[in-house]
Design a protein around this motif. Structure first.
Motif, short mmCIF file in Angstrom:
data_model
loop_
_atom_site.label_atom_id
_atom_site.label_comp_id
_atom_site.label_asym_id
_atom_site.label_seq_id
_atom_site.Cartn_x
_atom_site.Cartn_y
_atom_site.Cartn_z
N ILE A 142 50.67 48.57 19.21
CA ILE A 142 49.72 48.97 20.25
C ILE A 142 50.36 48.77 21.61
CG2 ILE A 142 47.67 48.39 18.90
CD1 ILE A 142 47.47 45.84 20.69
N LYS A 143 49.75 49.32 22.63
CA LYS A 143 50.15 49.06 24.01
C LYS A 143 49.09 48.16 24.61
CE LYS A 143 52.91 53.10 24.76
NZ LYS A 143 52.61 54.27 23.98
N GLU A 144 49.54 47.07 25.22
CA GLU A 144 48.64 46.09 25.79
C GLU A 144 48.86 46.02 27.29
OE1 GLU A 144 47.44 42.33 23.16
OE2 GLU A 144 49.23 42.04 24.35
N GLY A 145 47.80 46.18 28.05
CA GLY A 145 47.89 46.12 29.51
C GLY A 145 47.32 44.82 30.03
N THR A 146 48.06 44.16 30.93
CA THR A 146 47.61 42.91 31.54
C THR A 146 47.62 43.06 33.05
OG1 THR A 146 48.57 41.63 29.73
CG2 THR A 146 48.05 40.42 31.74
N ILE A 147 46.49 42.75 33.67
CA ILE A 147 46.38 42.74 35.13
C ILE A 147 46.18 41.29 35.54
CG2 ILE A 147 45.00 43.42 37.12
CD1 ILE A 147 44.30 45.97 35.63
N THR A 148 47.02 40.83 36.47
CA THR A 148 46.92 39.48 36.99
C THR A 148 46.67 39.55 38.49
OG1 THR A 148 48.52 38.74 35.34
CG2 THR A 148 48.10 37.25 37.18
N VAL A 149 45.67 38.82 38.96
CA VAL A 149 45.35 38.76 40.39
C VAL A 149 45.59 37.33 40.85
CG1 VAL A 149 43.57 39.06 42.14
CG2 VAL A 149 43.62 40.56 40.15
N ASN A 150 46.39 37.18 41.92
CA ASN A 150 46.71 35.87 42.47
C ASN A 150 46.08 35.70 43.84
OD1 ASN A 150 48.63 35.11 40.36
ND2 ASN A 150 49.86 36.74 41.21
N MET A 151 45.53 34.52 44.10
CA MET A 151 45.02 34.17 45.43
C MET A 151 45.89 33.06 45.97
SD MET A 151 40.91 34.17 45.20
CE MET A 151 40.00 35.65 44.83
N ILE A 152 46.44 33.30 47.16
CA ILE A 152 47.33 32.34 47.80
C ILE A 152 46.67 31.86 49.08
CG2 ILE A 152 49.63 32.02 48.79
CD1 ILE A 152 50.15 34.76 47.02
N ASP A 153 46.58 30.55 49.25
CA ASP A 153 46.02 30.00 50.48
C ASP A 153 46.96 30.35 51.63
OD1 ASP A 153 45.94 27.59 52.52
OD2 ASP A 153 43.98 27.66 51.50
N ALA A 154 46.44 31.03 52.65
CA ALA A 154 47.27 31.50 53.75
C ALA A 154 47.84 30.35 54.56
CB ALA A 154 46.47 32.44 54.65
N ALA A 155 47.11 29.25 54.67
CA ALA A 155 47.57 28.12 55.49
C ALA A 155 48.71 27.36 54.80
CB ALA A 155 46.41 27.19 55.80
N SER A 156 48.56 27.10 53.50
CA SER A 156 49.56 26.27 52.81
C SER A 156 50.61 27.09 52.07
CB SER A 156 48.85 25.35 51.81
OG SER A 156 48.26 26.09 50.77
N GLY A 157 50.30 28.36 51.73
CA GLY A 157 51.24 29.18 50.96
C GLY A 157 51.21 28.88 49.47
N LYS A 158 50.27 28.05 49.02
CA LYS A 158 50.16 27.70 47.60
C LYS A 158 49.24 28.67 46.88
CE LYS A 158 48.91 23.76 46.27
NZ LYS A 158 48.26 22.44 46.12
N THR A 159 49.60 29.00 45.64
CA THR A 159 48.70 29.77 44.79
C THR A 159 47.57 28.84 44.37
OG1 THR A 159 50.50 31.15 43.98
CG2 THR A 159 48.50 31.12 42.68
N VAL A 160 46.33 29.20 44.73
CA VAL A 160 45.20 28.34 44.44
C VAL A 160 44.32 28.87 43.32
CG1 VAL A 160 45.10 27.26 46.72
CG2 VAL A 160 43.88 29.41 46.32
N TRP A 161 44.47 30.16 42.99
CA TRP A 161 43.63 30.76 41.96
C TRP A 161 44.39 31.91 41.33
CZ3 TRP A 161 41.57 35.55 40.95
CH2 TRP A 161 40.47 35.60 40.09
N GLN A 162 44.21 32.06 40.01
CA GLN A 162 44.85 33.16 39.30
C GLN A 162 43.92 33.60 38.17
OE1 GLN A 162 48.37 32.34 36.81
NE2 GLN A 162 49.38 33.94 38.00
N GLY A 163 43.70 34.90 38.09
CA GLY A 163 42.88 35.44 37.01
C GLY A 163 43.61 36.61 36.36
N TRP A 164 43.47 36.73 35.05
CA TRP A 164 44.14 37.84 34.36
C TRP A 164 43.28 38.30 33.19
CZ3 TRP A 164 45.55 32.80 34.00
CH2 TRP A 164 45.65 32.24 32.72
N ALA A 165 43.46 39.57 32.86
CA ALA A 165 42.75 40.17 31.73
C ALA A 165 43.73 41.04 30.96
CB ALA A 165 41.57 41.00 32.22
#
Length: 195
Positions: A142-165
């Motif tokens: 099968i073909k499997e598609g994954t979308i990942t969305v990253n949220m990066i805190d603009a002040a610190s530059g750290k990734t603070v949240w990540q969601g994927w499906a």
């Protein structure tokens, strides 16, 4: 009264059926991350590669992903801005081949036998029902598609949240409906509206 009540009885079953039809979403976040502290966002390329970024290979998919994510965030009360955003957003899209194993149960064929009983002087038909034999194991690609969305805190530059499906897709390019369903399930899991 009973007729009206019977119309509403199927609603919970329908909702359960529809809830199980979307792609599976997963969330990871920093323990200190709180959605209520953020209200503005902007899109960026995390690696800064610009047009060489692999996300840029399909401009239609990029537009659809950004529109779907922006729609979900706007529904939650966030706004997109170019000047001093609270959160920087990036995404990743991956379509790859995978194999799925199917385990189908196999049963024997039922059959009948006829016996003659000298004691009763007649014939009896005995039914032998089908019995479980084992599993027929097969694999399909099968073909499997994954979308990942990253949220990066603009002040610190750290990734603070990540969601994927991840979900099965029909061809190499993921369609706009598949993108919308995946992004909707990601943010439904994040439950932005209650925060």
């Amino acid at each position: 009264m009973k007729k009206r009540l019977s119309r509403w009885m199927f609603l919970p079953a329908l909702l359960l059926l529809l809830a199980g039809c979307g792609p599976a979403a997963h969330i990871e976040k920093d323990q200190a991350f709180n959605f209520s502290n953020y209200k503005t966002f902007a899109w960026v390329d995390q690696d800064g590669a610009g047009r060489n970024d692999r996300n840029k290979n399909n401009d239609i998919a990029e537009t659809n992903i950004r529109a779907a994510v922006s729609k979900e965030l706007t529904k939650a009360g966030w706004s997109e801005t170019k000047r001093r955003p609270d959160i920087l957003l990036s995404y990743d899209l991956l379509v790859e081949r995978s194999t799925v194993q199917n385990n189908d149960p196999v049963y024997s064929q039922p059959f009948y036998r006829t016996f003659y009983s000298p004691y009763y002087r007649r014939y009896f038909i005995v039914n032998y029902p089908s019995q479980f034999i084992g599993y027929d194991r097969s694999e399909r690609t099968i073909k499997e598609g994954t979308i990942t969305v990253n949220m990066i805190d603009a002040a610190s530059g750290k990734t603070v949240w990540q969601g994927w499906a991840t979900d099965e897709v029909n061809n190499r390019n993921i369609s706009s409906k598949e993108i919308e369903a995946a992004v909707r399930s990601i943010f439904k899991k994040a439950d932005l509206a209650k925060r």
